[in-house]
Structures are given as structure tokens and as C-alpha cells.
Design a protein around this motif. Sequence first.
Motif, short mmCIF file in Angstrom:
data_model
loop_
_atom_site.label_atom_id
_atom_site.label_comp_id
_atom_site.label_asym_id
_atom_site.label_seq_id
_atom_site.Cartn_x
_atom_site.Cartn_y
_atom_site.Cartn_z
N THR A 194 3.94 -16.48 96.98
CA THR A 194 3.97 -15.09 96.68
C THR A 194 2.95 -14.21 97.69
OG1 THR A 194 3.06 -13.25 95.10
CG2 THR A 194 2.47 -15.63 94.74
N LYS A 195 2.94 -13.34 97.98
CA LYS A 195 2.01 -12.63 99.16
C LYS A 195 0.45 -12.44 98.67
CE LYS A 195 2.03 -9.33 102.90
NZ LYS A 195 2.58 -8.08 103.29
N MET A 196 0.39 -12.39 97.33
CA MET A 196 -0.70 -11.98 96.62
C MET A 196 -1.59 -13.62 96.73
SD MET A 196 -2.01 -11.01 92.77
CE MET A 196 -0.74 -9.81 92.42
N MET A 197 -1.14 -14.56 97.04
CA MET A 197 -1.85 -15.70 97.37
C MET A 197 -2.49 -15.81 98.46
SD MET A 197 1.14 -18.44 96.24
CE MET A 197 0.16 -19.95 96.35
N GLN A 198 -2.37 -14.87 99.48
CA GLN A 198 -3.03 -14.60 100.53
C GLN A 198 -4.39 -13.99 100.18
OE1 GLN A 198 -0.49 -12.57 103.36
NE2 GLN A 198 1.00 -14.25 103.29
N LYS A 199 -4.59 -13.25 98.94
CA LYS A 199 -5.79 -12.59 98.96
C LYS A 199 -6.71 -13.35 98.06
CE LYS A 199 -4.39 -8.77 100.39
NZ LYS A 199 -5.03 -8.10 101.54
N ILE A 200 -6.48 -14.87 97.77
CA ILE A 200 -7.43 -15.58 97.12
C ILE A 200 -8.02 -16.82 98.28
CG2 ILE A 200 -7.50 -17.51 95.41
CD1 ILE A 200 -5.21 -16.36 94.09
N LEU A 239 4.98 -18.34 89.49
CA LEU A 239 4.75 -18.29 88.02
C LEU A 239 3.40 -17.56 87.70
CD1 LEU A 239 6.03 -21.86 87.30
CD2 LEU A 239 7.26 -19.65 86.89
N GLY A 240 2.17 -17.95 88.43
CA GLY A 240 0.85 -17.37 88.23
C GLY A 240 1.11 -15.99 88.57
N GLU A 241 1.64 -15.39 89.34
CA GLU A 241 1.74 -13.87 89.80
C GLU A 241 2.20 -13.06 88.60
OE1 GLU A 241 2.32 -11.29 93.71
OE2 GLU A 241 4.41 -12.23 92.83
N ALA A 242 3.43 -13.76 88.09
CA ALA A 242 4.25 -12.92 87.00
C ALA A 242 3.02 -13.00 85.78
CB ALA A 242 5.44 -13.92 86.63
N MET A 243 2.13 -13.74 85.50
CA MET A 243 1.14 -13.49 84.48
C MET A 243 -0.21 -12.55 85.10
SD MET A 243 1.48 -17.17 82.62
CE MET A 243 1.41 -18.32 84.16
N ALA A 244 -0.32 -12.42 86.30
CA ALA A 244 -1.68 -12.06 86.80
C ALA A 244 -1.75 -10.57 86.69
CB ALA A 244 -1.90 -12.76 88.02
N ASN A 245 -2.94 -10.09 86.64
CA ASN A 245 -3.28 -8.77 87.15
C ASN A 245 -3.64 -8.29 88.40
OD1 ASN A 245 -2.59 -7.56 84.61
ND2 ASN A 245 -4.67 -8.69 83.72
N GLY A 246 -4.12 -9.45 89.16
CA GLY A 246 -4.60 -9.59 90.23
C GLY A 246 -5.15 -10.84 91.14
N PRO A 247 -5.87 -10.85 92.11
CA PRO A 247 -6.03 -12.08 92.77
C PRO A 247 -6.90 -12.90 91.97
CG PRO A 247 -6.20 -10.40 94.28
CD PRO A 247 -5.84 -9.75 92.99
N ALA A 248 -7.92 -12.41 91.24
CA ALA A 248 -8.59 -13.28 90.29
C ALA A 248 -7.95 -14.02 89.05
CB ALA A 248 -9.88 -12.61 90.00
N LEU A 250 -4.70 -14.45 89.17
CA LEU A 250 -3.67 -15.48 89.93
C LEU A 250 -4.38 -16.58 90.19
CD1 LEU A 250 -1.12 -16.16 91.11
CD2 LEU A 250 -1.97 -14.74 93.09
N ARG A 251 -5.61 -16.81 90.61
CA ARG A 251 -6.25 -18.05 90.75
C ARG A 251 -6.38 -18.89 89.47
NH1 ARG A 251 -11.17 -20.81 90.83
NH2 ARG A 251 -11.98 -21.54 92.80
N MET A 252 -6.78 -18.35 88.41
CA MET A 252 -6.60 -19.09 87.25
C MET A 252 -5.22 -19.56 86.72
SD MET A 252 -7.80 -17.81 83.39
CE MET A 252 -6.32 -16.47 83.22
N HIS A 253 -4.24 -18.32 86.90
CA HIS A 253 -2.67 -18.82 86.55
C HIS A 253 -2.16 -19.79 87.69
CE1 HIS A 253 -2.71 -16.20 82.89
NE2 HIS A 253 -3.16 -15.15 83.60
N LEU A 254 -2.54 -19.64 88.58
CA LEU A 254 -1.91 -20.78 89.69
C LEU A 254 -2.26 -22.02 89.09
CD1 LEU A 254 -0.78 -21.40 92.73
CD2 LEU A 254 -3.11 -20.86 93.47
N ILE A 255 -3.70 -22.41 88.93
CA ILE A 255 -3.84 -23.80 88.55
C ILE A 255 -3.16 -24.07 87.16
CG2 ILE A 255 -5.89 -25.29 87.85
CD1 ILE A 255 -7.57 -23.34 89.82
#
Length: 276
Positions: A194-200, A239-248, A250-255
Motif C-alpha cells: 500500500t502506498k501509505m507504507m512509504q509514509k513510515i 491489512l494494516g491500512e484497512a485498520m489505520a487512520n494514518g501512518p502512525a 499503520l505502523r502499529m497495525h502493520l506489525i
Amino acid sequence: MESKSEQNEWSSGVWAHLTDVRRRSPLVQCITNFVSMDLVANTLLSAGASPAMVHSVVEIPDFTPHIHALCINVGTLTPEWLPSMKAAAEVASQLGKPWVFDPAAVSCSGFRLKSCLELIGLKPTVIKGNGSEIIALSSASPGQTKGADSSHESTDAIEAAKSLALSSGAVVAVSGAVDIVTDGNEVIGVHNGTKMMQKITATGCSLAGLIAAFLAIDSSRPLEATVSAMSVFGIAGELGEAMANGPASLRMHLIDSLYGLDETTVLSRVNITRLG
């Protein structure tokens, strides 16, 4: 277009690799940059591997012979760190242990480019970078890049990646909207992520560490192991992005997503194609 049977083969291979990492918990030594240490270590732990952030040159002779794989990232490179990187790479190569090289921001200085070329001379199993980094390494000349960010799409770097793979003997992985993996002959596209991963910060560094863990359990098939690691990381990001409100978040949900990946999810979400 991949046939259904080919896609199923990729999917089952990805799941088999992840299962093996969880079962065997390979010890991965990471000589990585100050910015990325935390996320790299947590990515490896959540995938089931065992990270070791050992970077002192005086510890390399005692420690590195016992690892299962090595990851080297030059993101915050200094002249003091380079001997550790070279020493660890030499030990890994001599003992036949797989190692991953991430040439972060290779073009930003002559010192960095020269250091990266020297490290490639120590025979990494996989070189993982963005499009700009791979193009710069392939042509071996300093150019204009935006720090560790890429000004090229991964698909712009396919020919450079193939050339670098053939000249270095390494599998080359190019991260981007579509991740590219090549051994110089085969070219595989990984469409997860997902593109948002580039913001972490440090997601690319963490991917390099994950590739090392997958190489540790299938070192004889570095192309397949690299493809699997990139797909798993991308699926966790989706999967993380589907639960995330933004990059911060997403970092948690990615793990968390990486930790919780199950067979049904992996088999249904793997998206890998043969590009050449």
C-alpha cells in the motif's frame, strides 16, 4: 497473466516460507541505521524471526559465525561503521550464510557510492533498493536522488536490476508500487502493499530484514524466498491500512498484521506475476 495453477503455486510457497520462519525462528544479524533499528527488530520478531542488532566490529568474529542470515543497511553510514559492515559480510560470505544489502541513498555522496560498491564486491545474496538506488548502482555513478526516497518507479529500473543481478551475482529486489525481483533472467512482480507504507520511515529497511529471515530458511532459492518476503510484508501493509487512520497507526497495525497472518489470508491475498 498468471494461470490459476501458477498463482496457487506462488501462494502456497509464500505460506510455506512464512510457516518455516515461524517454526525455525532464524537468527538475523542486522547492521542497520539508527532510524530503522526499532522497526526492523519488531518486524522480524512479529514474523517469528530472532533479530540481533550487533554492529560492533570487535564482536563480529565471535557473533557472526552463529547467525542464520545477515542484513546490512547503509542509511546512516559513517566511516566508523563501514569496517563492521565489511567484516560481517566477509564472515557471512566465507561461511555460506545468506546476506542482504540495502544501499540506502547510495547516490547522495561519493563516499557512500564507493562504500556500497565495495560491499557489493563481498557478494550479497540479495541487493534490495528502490528504483533510483538500483539504477545508480547499475550505472555506478553518483546522480540526483532525494535522499533515501526514489525519483524512479520500480518498473523504470527493470533493465538496471537485471544488469546489476548479472554483474553482482545477487538477486536484485526493487521496491515500489510493484515490487520487482530478478536474478538477471527471470523477472517477478509482487503486487502486494500500500502506498501509505512509504509514509513510515524504515519500512524499506524492515523489508530487507524480513528478506534476510526468509533467505535463512531457503538459502538455495533466493529469488523465491525474496518474492515471498515482499509479498508477506505487502499483505501485512494492506491489512494494516484497512485498520489505520494514518501512518502512525499503520505502523502499529502493520506489525500486528504480520504477527497474525493466517493461511487463509495469505493464500487469498498473494498477488505475484511473472514479468519476464
